[in-house]
Structure formats: C-alpha cells, structure tokens
Write an enzyme that holds these catalytic residues in place. Structure first.
Site, PDB file in Angstrom:
ATOM      1  N   SER A 103       0.823  -1.214   0.000  1.00 24.06           N
ATOM      2  CA  SER A 103       0.000   0.000   0.000  1.00 24.06           C
ATOM      3  C   SER A 103       0.854   1.259   0.000  1.00 24.06           C
ATOM      4  O   SER A 103       0.593   2.211  -0.756  1.00 24.06           O
ATOM      5  CB  SER A 103      -0.964   0.001   1.189  1.00 24.06           C
ATOM      6  OG  SER A 103      -0.268  -0.134   2.416  1.00 24.06           O
ATOM      7  N   HIS A 121      -1.815  -8.734   2.046  1.00 28.54           N
ATOM      8  CA  HIS A 121      -1.490  -7.470   2.722  1.00 28.54           C
ATOM      9  C   HIS A 121      -2.586  -7.183   3.751  1.00 28.54           C
ATOM     10  O   HIS A 121      -2.768  -7.935   4.696  1.00 28.54           O
ATOM     11  CB  HIS A 121      -1.343  -6.362   1.676  1.00 28.54           C
ATOM     12  CG  HIS A 121      -0.772  -5.076   2.189  1.00 28.54           C
ATOM     13  ND1 HIS A 121      -0.101  -4.962   3.386  1.00 28.54           N
ATOM     14  CD2 HIS A 121      -0.774  -3.820   1.656  1.00 28.54           C
ATOM     15  CE1 HIS A 121       0.298  -3.710   3.566  1.00 28.54           C
ATOM     16  NE2 HIS A 121      -0.103  -2.999   2.538  1.00 28.54           N
ATOM     17  N   HIS A 174       6.142 -12.631   8.681  1.00 28.10           N
ATOM     18  CA  HIS A 174       6.176 -11.269   8.149  1.00 28.10           C
ATOM     19  C   HIS A 174       7.281 -11.191   7.109  1.00 28.10           C
ATOM     20  O   HIS A 174       8.320 -11.837   7.241  1.00 28.10           O
ATOM     21  CB  HIS A 174       6.424 -10.247   9.267  1.00 28.10           C
ATOM     22  CG  HIS A 174       6.196  -8.826   8.845  1.00 28.10           C
ATOM     23  ND1 HIS A 174       7.161  -8.067   8.229  1.00 28.10           N
ATOM     24  CD2 HIS A 174       5.097  -8.038   8.934  1.00 28.10           C
ATOM     25  CE1 HIS A 174       6.677  -6.868   7.966  1.00 28.10           C
ATOM     26  NE2 HIS A 174       5.425  -6.825   8.371  1.00 28.10           N
ATOM     27  N   ARG A 182       3.823  -4.206  17.213  1.00 35.44           N
ATOM     28  CA  ARG A 182       2.408  -3.812  17.133  1.00 35.44           C
ATOM     29  C   ARG A 182       1.511  -4.899  17.738  1.00 35.44           C
ATOM     30  O   ARG A 182       0.458  -4.596  18.288  1.00 35.44           O
ATOM     31  CB  ARG A 182       2.024  -3.529  15.676  1.00 35.44           C
ATOM     32  CG  ARG A 182       2.813  -2.384  15.047  1.00 35.44           C
ATOM     33  CD  ARG A 182       2.542  -2.270  13.555  1.00 35.44           C
ATOM     34  NE  ARG A 182       2.952  -3.482  12.853  1.00 35.44           N
ATOM     35  CZ  ARG A 182       2.708  -3.706  11.556  1.00 35.44           C
ATOM     36  NH1 ARG A 182       2.057  -2.813  10.830  1.00 35.44           N
ATOM     37  NH2 ARG A 182       3.117  -4.827  10.990  1.00 35.44           N
ATOM     38  N   ASP A 213      -1.581  -8.425  12.606  1.00 39.70           N
ATOM     39  CA  ASP A 213      -2.920  -8.926  12.289  1.00 39.70           C
ATOM     40  C   ASP A 213      -3.380 -10.036  13.236  1.00 39.70           C
ATOM     41  O   ASP A 213      -4.581 -10.303  13.339  1.00 39.70           O
ATOM     42  CB  ASP A 213      -2.963  -9.453  10.850  1.00 39.70           C
ATOM     43  CG  ASP A 213      -2.712  -8.364   9.823  1.00 39.70           C
ATOM     44  OD1 ASP A 213      -3.208  -7.244  10.035  1.00 39.70           O
ATOM     45  OD2 ASP A 213      -2.002  -8.621   8.838  1.00 39.70           O
TER      46      ASP A 213
END
Length: 474
Positions: free
Chosen positions: A277, A307, A353, A362, A409
C-alpha cells in the site's frame, strides 16, 4: 518454555535498545518541544528548505555510493530486500520493528499527547510527528484536531457514488470508490492545471492530504453503517478527537473502544515504504497524480489477502477454531488444528512477516492493551494460547523459518470483536483509514523534496539467463 524465553529475551533486548535510543534522543526531544507554533503548515514551511538542502547535499556528495548488490533472487522475488526507496516518515528494522521518525511504539506511547493520563496516543500527535519529525505539545495536537474536524465535510455526491454500488460489495470496494469520488475537489489538480511552479507542489498536496485524512473516517463509517446498520448514519461529533470520533461514527461510544481506536490508528499508520500500500501510494504519486488518486490506488493494494486483508482472515480462522474445538481448547488440541491447517495447504493467518524477524511490536502493544482491559475475554485467551503453540509448530515443520512469530494482524480482530465490531470483512477498511496518515505524510514530503518519477528497470528471463551464463564463465 523455549518460546517464552525467546519472547522474554526479545523484550529485554527491545527494552535496552529503547533505553539507549531514549538517551541518544533526549536532547532531540527537548529540541522538538521548543516550538510553540500551533499551525502544522507553518512548521512545514520552516522545515522543508532545510530538508531540500539536505537531499541536494546527499545527492551531490554521495550520489555514487553503492547501497548493496542486487541478486537474481531479488529480481524474481518481487524486489524483496532491495534498498530502492526514500521514505522519511518511518523505518522498519527486522529485529526491532517499526520506528516512526526514530521513535519506537513504546516511546511514542510515552511521549505523544493522550486524551487522558495513562491513555493511548492520539493519532493527531503521530500525524504531527510523521510530518515534522517533532513530538508535538498537547496544544499543538488540539489545534490539529480542530483543523481536521473543520475539513471533514463530505459532499453528497460521494455518498451517491457509494450508494450506486450493491450493499453487498466488499467494504474496501465501497471505501475506495468513496475516496475516488472525493478526488473531484483535489486542490493539487486545480493548482497544476493553473500552472503552479513545481517548488510549490507541496502546498496544494498538503491541503489535499489534510482534507483526505479528515474525510476518510467519515466515508469509512458511512460504508460500515450502510452495510451493517441499515444505512443509519451517525453524524460527526467535532468535540471528539480523531480516533474517538471515528469510533462514535461507527456506533461505538464505549470509552475503551475509543481508546482502542486511538491505538489502532496510531500503530497501523505507517510501516516504511516497501509494503504494497505504501509503495503503491508513492509510485502513483511519483507520476504527479493527486493524493486522492494515489491513496485510492494504495487502498486497492491494501485490499489484497497478502497485505491488509489478512486481518480479516485472522479472526475468521480463530472463529473456525472455536467452531471445531470450542473456546476452552487445550494446547494439544490447538496444536492439532494448526497442523491440520498447514497440511491442507493453507497458512496460519497472522504469523510470519516479509521483513520482521521477531514478534511484531504492534502485536505486543495490542496484547498489553488486552491484558489491561480484557484479560478474561475467551478469544483473547485463545490468542494467548496460539502465541505459545504456533511458533514451535511452524519451526518444527520448517514453515516460516525466518519468522514464526505473530504479526500485527494476529491480534487486532480479537480486540475489535470484544467491543462489538464483529464484522471481519470490514477490518481492512479500518487499516485503510489508519494508513492514510503515513501515506499522505510521505506524499507531502515527496512533493516538497521533488522526488523523481519512479521507474525501475525490468528484464526478461532470457536476459537473466544470459547474464548469469556470462557471469559464471568470467
């Protein structure tokens, strides 16, 4: 136990790095706080000439310095690992994770202004940091919050464009369509058509980007209410900060949900320039496409299952575990389900990842949020068990050898689900709203620094084979 020792070692390492960084940056932070100007654009007007000169000096004095060797693997593997982009707003370290303008997530949580004492950072503060490299004061963040609220009006034709789509269309399709409709009011397009000098390109870009950042939560909330709440839209509340107002427009006024939304937007805002992105936004913007066109393109990249769509897949997979094994599943049974998933040719969503080689920071901060606010939530407890079970399984089977650890995620969907936002198909839209901060911040600097049209060289397999044959015989 091996897994937890690894996580513990990583945590200690991150803590030491953070402490060292805090010491080295302490003077810098004091300098950052020295400005009392509440206007963000005025800050940029002061900073841009300095950074333009810095870039000119880099190019003139060091333009021929080599950054590394390109291998055939890199060319075939989607340019993975190539150093080939300038991205000022953040940098991703494989071991340590993301840093926003040099600050780690824990450091941002410590120094950025919050809505209340001990709370999560305000996204407006991170936006200021991304754009200026300076930690803002509470007053500066409040001024920026008011500025964004004043820009948030969305024309009716944007809603009409979304309404022209079936309500069953994927939320990202509706969201991207709304962003494209916003493009009608592009200040950059108007200025370019009127012959603005290239040295001033950043100014209408700034206006477009701040307008876009202000309006995407309104558009995103409209899509959510249209799809899941019978079209019953909730007006914006200008008295609320950016994250809290987005939560309010979605229909969630629980204070903890507002806190979660502040954290979510902050940590998802940027992840350096090489992800799909961010790179797409930069690529399209390098053609002098306006920020709306650039960001809409970025959203289309974000919508891919490799993604941003992955956050949707994680919660759906976790719920499939519950359906088959129950909420209070044993670790042994959970291990069997993980192996079953892998044996079917699928991946365990939320693990691994492309760059990181440790647990995603995160993920860590979301886990800390859960431990603080929802420790007894059954799905969170399941996520905690997965944190213990999945990495050893992946390592044993030789899967994701470079990184068997959870990424961002793996956790976000469970938090959202806890507070009532249960519609997993919508989650990537939240990611998109967040990513507007990082992509738009860099677009402004792309224009300010006059970065060139992106045009990498491509080759054919014939060329690669010939080149390798020549190299092997030399």
């Amino acid at each position: 136990m091996v897994f937890f020792r690894s996580v513990s070692a990583f945590t200690r390492l991150r803590s030491r790095i953070g402490q060292q960084s805090s010491l080295s940056n302490s003077v810098r932070w004091i300098q950052m706080q020295s400005s009392t100007d509440l206007d963000l654009k005025s800050q940029l007007q002061e900073l841009i000439p300095e950074q333009q000169d810095r870039l000119k000096k880099l190019k003139s004095e060091h333009g021929k310095v080599q950054l590394g060797n390109i291998t055939v693997d890199m060319v075939i593997g989607g340019m993975r690992g190539m150093t080939g982009l300038l991205w000022e707003t953040s940098l991703l370290d494989p071991e340590e994770g993301i840093r926003f303008r040099g600050l780690s997530i824990p450091e941002c949580q410590k120094v950025l202004p919050t809505a209340q004492s001990g709370a999560e950072p305000l996204p407006e503060g991170l936006l200021w940091l991304l754009l200026t490299g300076k930690v803002p004061s509470k007053e500066q963040v409040e001024a920026l919050s008011k500025d964004l609220a004043s820009r948030a009006a969305v024309p009716d034709y944007v809603y009409n464009a979304i309404d022209a789509l079936p309500s069953t269309a994927h939320p990202m399709t509706q969201f991207a369509s709304g962003v494209m409709a916003l493009q009608v009011q592009s200040e950059f397009q108007k200025a370019y058509e009127n012959g603005i000098h290239k040295s001033k390109f950043w100014e209408p870009t700034y206006e477009d980007c701040l307008n876009l950042i202000a309006r995407v939560p309104v558009v995103a909330a409209y899509v959510y209410r249209r799809m899941y709440k019978n079209g019953d839209s909730i007006p914006s509340d200008k008295s609320l900060d950016y994250g809290a107002n987005f939560s309010h427009m979605l229909g969630f006024d629980d204070e903890k949900m507002k806190e979660l939304m502040r954290l979510y937007i902050t940590i998802h805002s940027d992840h350096e320039g090489g992800n799909v992105s961010a790179h797409t936004g930069h690529l399209v913007g390098s053609a002098l496409s306006d920020p709306y066109l650039s960001f809409a393109a970025a959203l289309n990249g974000l919508a891919g299952p490799l993604h941003g769509l992955a956050n949707q897949e994680v919660l759906l997979w976790i719920k499939s575990v519950v359906e088959e094994c129950g909420e209070d599943v044993s670790k042994e049974k959970l291990k069997e389900y993980v192996q079953k998933t892998l044996n079917s040719g699928k991946v365990v969503p939320g693990y691994g990842h492309g760059v990181l080689r440790n647990t995603d920071p995160r993920y860590v901060c979301q886990r800390e949020f859960a431990l603080k606010h929802l420790p007894d939530d059954p799905l969170f407890q399941l996520v905690s068990k997965l944190y213990e079970v999945v990495p050893p399984v992946l390592t044993e089977l030789g899967k994701v050898v470079k990184n068997p650890w959870p990424n961002v995620d793996a956790h976000s969907g469970v938090l959202l689900n806890h507070y009532g936002l249960t519609e997993a198909r919508y989650y990537t839209v939240l990611f998109g709203v967040s990513r507007s901060l990082g992509i738009c911040s860099q677009l402004i600097w792309d224009r300010a620094l006059g970065l060139a049209l992106e045009r990498p060289k491509s080759v054919t397999m014939d060329w690669l084979e010939a080149h390798c044959k020549k190299a092997s015989s030399a």
